[in-house]
Scaffold this motif. Structure first.
Motif, PDB file in Angstrom:
ATOM      1  N   ALA A   1      56.639  48.385  35.162  1.00 13.43           N
ATOM      2  CA  ALA A   1      55.396  48.652  35.513  1.00 13.43           C
ATOM      3  C   ALA A   1      54.476  47.397  34.529  1.00 13.43           C
ATOM      4  CB  ALA A   1      54.697  49.819  34.635  1.00 13.43           C
ATOM      5  N   ASN A   2      53.759  46.558  35.539  1.00 13.02           N
ATOM      6  CA  ASN A   2      52.924  45.608  34.991  1.00 13.02           C
ATOM      7  C   ASN A   2      51.475  45.564  35.546  1.00 13.02           C
ATOM      8  OD1 ASN A   2      55.002  43.650  33.700  1.00 13.02           O
ATOM      9  ND2 ASN A   2      56.169  44.179  35.620  1.00 13.02           N
ATOM     10  N   ALA A   3      50.744  44.944  34.981  1.00 16.23           N
ATOM     11  CA  ALA A   3      49.094  44.809  35.289  1.00 16.23           C
ATOM     12  C   ALA A   3      49.096  43.248  35.744  1.00 16.23           C
ATOM     13  CB  ALA A   3      48.458  45.203  34.267  1.00 16.23           C
ATOM     14  N   ILE A   4      47.998  43.048  36.517  1.00 19.98           N
ATOM     15  CA  ILE A   4      47.655  41.847  36.980  1.00 19.98           C
ATOM     16  C   ILE A   4      45.896  41.894  36.283  1.00 19.98           C
ATOM     17  CG2 ILE A   4      46.693  40.279  38.780  1.00 19.98           C
ATOM     18  CD1 ILE A   4      49.041  41.616  40.493  1.00 19.98           C
ATOM     19  N   CYS A   5      45.738  40.823  35.691  1.00 19.16           N
ATOM     20  CA  CYS A   5      44.354  40.597  35.171  1.00 19.16           C
ATOM     21  C   CYS A   5      43.494  39.527  35.914  1.00 19.16           C
ATOM     22  CB  CYS A   5      44.131  40.519  33.743  1.00 19.16           C
ATOM     23  SG  CYS A   5      45.111  41.935  32.689  1.00 19.16           S
ATOM     24  N   PRO A   6      42.539  39.765  36.844  1.00 15.97           N
ATOM     25  CA  PRO A   6      41.925  38.713  37.435  1.00 15.97           C
ATOM     26  C   PRO A   6      40.881  38.186  36.874  1.00 15.97           C
ATOM     27  CG  PRO A   6      42.222  40.506  39.102  1.00 15.97           C
ATOM     28  CD  PRO A   6      42.575  41.048  37.725  1.00 15.97           C
ATOM     29  N   GLY A   7      40.416  37.104  36.908  1.00 20.38           N
ATOM     30  CA  GLY A   7      39.126  36.504  36.349  1.00 20.38           C
ATOM     31  C   GLY A   7      38.297  36.897  37.709  1.00 20.38           C
ATOM     32  N   VAL A   8      37.127  35.867  37.794  1.00 16.33           N
ATOM     33  CA  VAL A   8      36.059  36.057  38.963  1.00 16.33           C
ATOM     34  C   VAL A   8      37.025  35.450  40.173  1.00 16.33           C
ATOM     35  CG1 VAL A   8      34.053  35.604  39.678  1.00 16.33           C
ATOM     36  CG2 VAL A   8      34.067  35.756  37.345  1.00 16.33           C
ATOM     37  N   VAL A   9      36.956  36.426  41.130  1.00 17.56           N
ATOM     38  CA  VAL A   9      37.599  36.476  42.469  1.00 17.56           C
ATOM     39  C   VAL A   9      36.438  36.556  43.534  1.00 17.56           C
ATOM     40  CG1 VAL A   9      39.293  36.966  43.984  1.00 17.56           C
ATOM     41  CG2 VAL A   9      39.688  37.232  41.521  1.00 17.56           C
ATOM     42  N   LYS A  10      36.432  35.638  44.531  1.00 15.84           N
ATOM     43  CA  LYS A  10      35.372  35.776  45.456  1.00 15.84           C
ATOM     44  C   LYS A  10      35.574  36.848  46.572  1.00 15.84           C
ATOM     45  CE  LYS A  10      33.757  31.688  46.662  1.00 15.84           C
ATOM     46  NZ  LYS A  10      33.550  30.185  46.890  1.00 15.84           N
ATOM     47  N   THR A  11      35.356  38.081  46.045  1.00 10.72           N
ATOM     48  CA  THR A  11      35.632  39.316  46.867  1.00 10.72           C
ATOM     49  C   THR A  11      34.086  39.965  47.060  1.00 10.72           C
ATOM     50  OG1 THR A  11      36.048  40.574  44.920  1.00 10.72           O
ATOM     51  CG2 THR A  11      37.829  39.632  46.201  1.00 10.72           C
ATOM     52  N   ASP A  12      34.036  40.785  48.157  1.00 13.81           N
ATOM     53  CA  ASP A  12      32.650  41.586  47.983  1.00 13.81           C
ATOM     54  C   ASP A  12      32.502  42.334  46.644  1.00 13.81           C
ATOM     55  OD1 ASP A  12      32.260  40.464  50.379  1.00 13.81           O
ATOM     56  OD2 ASP A  12      32.845  42.221  51.596  1.00 13.81           O
TER      57      ASP A  12
ATOM     58  N   ALA B   1      62.788  39.126  41.383  1.00 13.24           N
ATOM     59  CA  ALA B   1      62.273  37.510  40.617  1.00 13.24           C
ATOM     60  C   ALA B   1      61.765  37.973  39.359  1.00 13.24           C
ATOM     61  CB  ALA B   1      61.335  36.779  41.470  1.00 13.24           C
ATOM     62  N   SER B   2      61.190  39.331  39.277  1.00 13.40           N
ATOM     63  CA  SER B   2      60.526  39.625  37.954  1.00 13.40           C
ATOM     64  C   SER B   2      61.497  40.795  37.257  1.00 13.40           C
ATOM     65  CB  SER B   2      59.248  40.005  38.046  1.00 13.40           C
ATOM     66  OG  SER B   2      58.853  40.911  39.067  1.00 13.40           O
ATOM     67  N   SER B   3      62.558  40.699  37.619  1.00 14.30           N
ATOM     68  CA  SER B   3      63.529  42.070  37.131  1.00 14.30           C
ATOM     69  C   SER B   3      63.491  42.446  35.739  1.00 14.30           C
ATOM     70  CB  SER B   3      64.927  41.692  37.623  1.00 14.30           C
ATOM     71  OG  SER B   3      65.691  40.740  37.166  1.00 14.30           O
ATOM     72  N   PHE B   4      63.156  41.241  34.870  1.00 17.94           N
ATOM     73  CA  PHE B   4      63.320  41.544  33.427  1.00 17.94           C
ATOM     74  C   PHE B   4      61.850  41.534  32.909  1.00 17.94           C
ATOM     75  CE2 PHE B   4      64.796  40.312  29.072  1.00 17.94           C
ATOM     76  CZ  PHE B   4      65.348  41.549  28.755  1.00 17.94           C
ATOM     77  N   MET B   5      60.804  41.882  33.685  1.00 20.93           N
ATOM     78  CA  MET B   5      59.424  41.645  33.158  1.00 20.93           C
ATOM     79  C   MET B   5      58.925  43.125  33.513  1.00 20.93           C
ATOM     80  SD  MET B   5      56.325  39.564  34.468  1.00 20.93           S
ATOM     81  CE  MET B   5      56.811  38.019  33.535  1.00 20.93           C
TER      82      MET B   5
END
Length: 257
Positions: free
Chosen positions: A186-197, A238-242
């Motif tokens: 289980a992992n998280a992605i933390c975006p900054g400002v992204v040009k989405t609606d 590719a991220s099997s140990f993360m």
């Protein structure tokens, strides 16, 4: 090495995937061989997104199933439908999120706070519980959740949203700890400002353009396509140990956090 990012034979379920980051992540998984079940509240844009993904892949790799991520009964039906369409779930991307309050947390109504926390945190726990038996049975699987750089610092206007995204990172860490022995990550992605609606108020203005030019080391805000690669990375071997990590994709604005 050519198999590192190979997702052939994998089934992925993504929420919040009718547009923006979610759609780009679904497209990337599909292009790397996965069958993707994409979900969002409104069926029309969801069907259009699935058709776009299938056209890009030259094959039927995407299926659309409408559901409200904040309602447990709809999530149950979503997972059941996803299994029927794609098989046992190998990859989960919880990308659906809301922010219904802009202002100090001292002024947030209780119902707004509850909606933010239920959709951004509890719904992802519900989803994890629903799909993790498939992953445990296979001895592997990847759960990915969209947090935010808002989790890393306080805000006078987006505080409740940041609180929910920090709680989501806590959820990710506990899922990683509890299911790691069964081979599930289980992992998280933390975006900054992204040009989405969803984030338009933060970037679509002269002031926003000036912040991008002067405060972002890469001198631009994010684009939805910037999240395609990290989705494939976290979903694949590719991220099997993360596991238990929060990856920040922000153009450098939070490099010291």
């Amino acid at each position: 090495m050519s198999d590192l990012f190979n997702l052939e034979g994998k089934a992925a379920l993504l929420t919040g995937a009718s547009r923006g980051m979610g759609k780009e992540m679904a497209l990337a998984l599909a292009k790397h061989g996965a069958t993707v079940v994409i979900s969002a509240r409104k069926p029309e844009p969801l069907e259009a997104a699935a058709a776009e993904i299938n056209d890009a892949c030259g094959a039927v790799r995407a299926h659309a199933v409408a559901a409200n991520a904040g309602r447990p009964e709809e999530l149950q039906l979503l997972v059941e439908r996803a299994r029927a369409l794609a098989g046992p779930i190998d990859i989960l991307i919880g990308n659906a999120g809301v922010n219904v309050h802009y202002g100090p947390i001292s002024e947030i109504p209780d119902d707004a706070y509850q909606k933010i926390m239920q959709t951004n945190v509890q719904a992802n726990l519900w989803l994890a519980r629903l799909v993790v038996p498939d992953m445990v049975a296979r001895g592997c699987g990847s759960m990915i959740f969209t947090s935010s750089v808002g989790a890393l610092k306080p805000s006078p206007t987006l505080g409740a949203y940041g609180i929910s995204k920090l709680a989501l990172i806590g959820l990710v860490r506990n899922l990683a700890l509890e299911y790691g022995p069964q081979g599930v990550r289980a992992n998280a992605i933390c975006p900054g400002v992204v040009k989405t609606d969803f984030a338009r108020a933060l970037w679509d203005s002269p002031e926003g353009e000036e912040r991008a030019r002067t405060q972002v080391p890469l001198r631009r805000f994010g684009e939805p396509r910037d999240f395609a690669g990290v989705a494939v990375f976290l979903a694949s071997s590719a991220s099997s140990f993360m596991t238990g990590q929060a990856l920040t994709l922000c153009g450098g604005t939070n490099m010291w956090s």
